[in-house]
Scaffold this active site. Sequence first.
Site, PDB file in Angstrom:
ATOM      1  N   GLU A 113      10.083 -22.738 -12.533  1.00 33.77           N
ATOM      2  CA  GLU A 113      10.485 -23.284 -11.235  1.00 33.77           C
ATOM      3  C   GLU A 113       9.353 -23.108 -10.241  1.00 33.77           C
ATOM      4  OE1 GLU A 113      14.673 -21.900 -10.229  1.00 33.77           O
ATOM      5  OE2 GLU A 113      14.211 -20.671 -11.987  1.00 33.77           O
ATOM      6  N   LYS A 115       7.630 -21.901  -7.028  1.00 34.94           N
ATOM      7  CA  LYS A 115       7.870 -20.730  -6.173  1.00 34.94           C
ATOM      8  C   LYS A 115       7.728 -21.156  -4.710  1.00 34.94           C
ATOM      9  CE  LYS A 115       6.556 -15.881  -5.624  1.00 34.94           C
ATOM     10  NZ  LYS A 115       6.270 -15.942  -4.171  1.00 34.94           N
ATOM     11  N   ASP A 117       7.531 -21.181  -0.813  1.00 36.97           N
ATOM     12  CA  ASP A 117       6.982 -20.216   0.146  1.00 36.97           C
ATOM     13  C   ASP A 117       7.843 -20.226   1.401  1.00 36.97           C
ATOM     14  OD1 ASP A 117       5.290 -18.285   1.027  1.00 36.97           O
ATOM     15  OD2 ASP A 117       3.639 -19.618   1.546  1.00 36.97           O
ATOM     16  N   TYR A 222      18.432 -21.245  -6.421  1.00 33.93           N
ATOM     17  CA  TYR A 222      17.847 -21.063  -7.748  1.00 33.93           C
ATOM     18  C   TYR A 222      18.473 -19.952  -8.582  1.00 33.93           C
ATOM     19  CZ  TYR A 222      15.341 -17.503  -5.053  1.00 33.93           C
ATOM     20  OH  TYR A 222      15.030 -16.456  -4.222  1.00 33.93           O
ATOM     21  N   LYS A 310       1.072 -16.312  -9.673  1.00 37.51           N
ATOM     22  CA  LYS A 310       0.523 -16.573  -8.347  1.00 37.51           C
ATOM     23  C   LYS A 310      -0.736 -17.424  -8.476  1.00 37.51           C
ATOM     24  CE  LYS A 310       2.156 -15.100  -5.162  1.00 37.51           C
ATOM     25  NZ  LYS A 310       2.109 -13.839  -4.431  1.00 37.51           N
ATOM     26  N   CYS A 404     -13.750  11.212  14.546  1.00 40.39           N
ATOM     27  CA  CYS A 404     -12.617  10.291  14.659  1.00 40.39           C
ATOM     28  C   CYS A 404     -12.823   9.372  15.860  1.00 40.39           C
ATOM     29  CB  CYS A 404     -11.316  11.074  14.815  1.00 40.39           C
ATOM     30  SG  CYS A 404      -9.881  10.040  15.192  1.00 40.39           S
ATOM     31  N   CYS A 407      -9.855  10.466  18.598  1.00 43.37           N
ATOM     32  CA  CYS A 407      -9.750  11.769  19.260  1.00 43.37           C
ATOM     33  C   CYS A 407     -11.060  12.558  19.245  1.00 43.37           C
ATOM     34  CB  CYS A 407      -8.639  12.603  18.621  1.00 43.37           C
ATOM     35  SG  CYS A 407      -9.015  13.168  16.952  1.00 43.37           S
ATOM     36  N   CYS A 422      -9.054  12.051   9.458  1.00 42.71           N
ATOM     37  CA  CYS A 422      -8.992  12.910  10.651  1.00 42.71           C
ATOM     38  C   CYS A 422      -7.865  13.901  10.423  1.00 42.71           C
ATOM     39  CB  CYS A 422      -8.718  12.071  11.900  1.00 42.71           C
ATOM     40  SG  CYS A 422      -8.388  13.077  13.368  1.00 42.71           S
ATOM     41  N   CYS A 427      -3.946  14.058  16.947  1.00 49.39           N
ATOM     42  CA  CYS A 427      -4.697  12.814  17.163  1.00 49.39           C
ATOM     43  C   CYS A 427      -3.744  11.734  17.672  1.00 49.39           C
ATOM     44  CB  CYS A 427      -5.351  12.374  15.856  1.00 49.39           C
ATOM     45  SG  CYS A 427      -6.154  10.766  15.960  1.00 49.39           S
TER      46      CYS A 427
END
Length: 669
Positions: A113, A115, A117, A222, A310, A404, A407, A422, A427
């Site tokens: 079938e 697919k 979207d 389906y 896919k 970081c 922070c 970090c 943070c």
Amino acid sequence: MDQQQAQERAKNLRELLNQYSYEYHVLDKPSVPDAEYDEKLRELQDLEGEFPELITEDSPTQRVGGEPLEGFQKVQHNVPMLSLGNAFNHQELRDFARRATGGTDEPIAFVCELKIDGLAVSLTYENGKFVRGATRGDGTTGEDITSNLRTIRSIPLSIKETERLEIRGEAFMPHKSFLSLNEAKEENGEEPFANPRNAAAGSLRQLNPKIAASRNLDIFLYGVGEWEASELESHSERLERIKQLGFKTNPQWKKCETIEEVIDYVTHWEAERNNLSYEIDGIVIKVDNLDQQEELGYTAKSPRWAIAYKFPAEEVITTLTDIELNVGRTGVVTPTAILEPVRVAGTTVKRASLHNEDLIREKDIRIGDTVVVKKAGDIIPEVVRSVADKRTGKEEEYHMPDACPDCGSELVRLEEEVALRCINPNCPAQLKEGLIHFVSRNAMNIDGLGEKVIIQLFQENLIHTIADIYRLKREELLELERMGEKSVSNLLEAINVSKGNSLEKLLFGLGIRFIGSKAAKTLAEEFETMENLQNAVDEDLIAIDEIGDKMADSIVQYFSEEKVAALLDELRELEVNMTYLGRKRKTAENEEASVFAGKTVVLTGKMERYTRDEAKEQIEAQGGSVTGSVSKKTDLLIAGEDAGSKYDKAEKLGVEIWDEEKLQEALER
């Protein structure tokens, strides 16, 4: 016209209009001009206006009606709406076929079938009437979007089937509707939708059904979640029966006798996908025979008898102009490519993941490079590679910082990890991401408290820890931008409701490393209270099948932190539930094993003492597994009145059969 005449005329008009709608929206073969349909619809509206008692739920006048909703109710799927495993090449399809046959030469047929979207939805019919429509959600819990789904004219409001039927499909927005919608949004100075899938999902999550109705959505059905019509032996027969009932199925499905036929089908539609009037992103392949499906069974996330092929991701070329850093809730610092905007798989991409420093070095990606970009799984943009022969010499090599970006704390690389992290618990970036995770759907699921609101509250210094969420005050919230009386009331109510969530929701929301939603549910079932889990040691945790060494170490380490103990004490004082509210699984350790433990059970017929859902829940709570159809793997059939074909099949296969009285005795034992 008296009432009896009006009733008869209204009945005839409803039948005519439903037939015309089916011909137009499902068969694409209208038998009357639009003007005739409109004339009869107006006549029915006038009759129902004069005699309101004649209005029925399946009347064509009721497709769009009622006031806008305040929010969507949650819906539990009795049969989970599982996602599919993926295949990305022809060899993986052949591997799927080999697994389906157990490595033998046994003949096996497949159904292919397109697919679609769009947005996966579930439609429930009782006594032939459409009573509920829901989103897939997380597969177990979705949202009730019945009012919006009623606006899709290819969905019948009534069918000739008295048994309860839960049918599944994909709601989508055709190309024509998508283009018209975006043209209108641009004319109004609004941001257009990125792609038809987002447009369909956004339309079905409108609280005002009239907006959903204006979007001209469509649907293909389906599959089946629950249905007593078990005399059907194959998925292809189900598709034909669904079509006969008046549902719109995709006409391009095909039954294939070999996996090589499947590959030919895949190759054909990979080339032809752009000639369709709607978006597809692959092909779904299912084992056709329902008994073979039952024997193959399921993994935790997907059926073993189906797979989604896919289509290869579209790759485009653009320029990488900069690299930014993002700090996640666990402190991991992720580099993100800033790109010259480019269209990829239907959307404009400006940012793409670079994952980590090692990947940047491995691919030799530099600021200013010409790069190839694609969407992983057609969803997440990523940089595939740089195009070295297009370099001018002005490109700059990138080096991750030592501190970081949020922070300023030192970044470290933990043993056996490629990511920089970090480790400052205060943070701000980590705190914000932790709060966003805590309120998310699979965690505490606090409606109205999304990412933007969390960031706003954090920036206004109203929240820093999750306990602060439960201290928010009405007067504080009313002072914020875009916070009116009604939205504040709804938000505070949602926060209050979340206090009553079962323990597993809180556990997942806390963001303990390596503990996902499934592991959180397992821990909640096993330990029942937060206090029990806090006192658990490694040995207690490792004894649980689903909990490994890393998870156990992470849990013990987390609960040994003083700040965690203080946080949980705060949450208790704020009356946040710390107890598992589900049924505890019966095991050999906690009590005598249930007769249902490890058994595959099928329910059929009408019961007096239990609803189907109640019986299913209690059997599963005692270690059984309830499935929808009888097969060689079925251990037990529970038969109510009018048991039908499932009873006959169980007798034929020699399956043990109980009546409702014996079920009650076993459950109350």
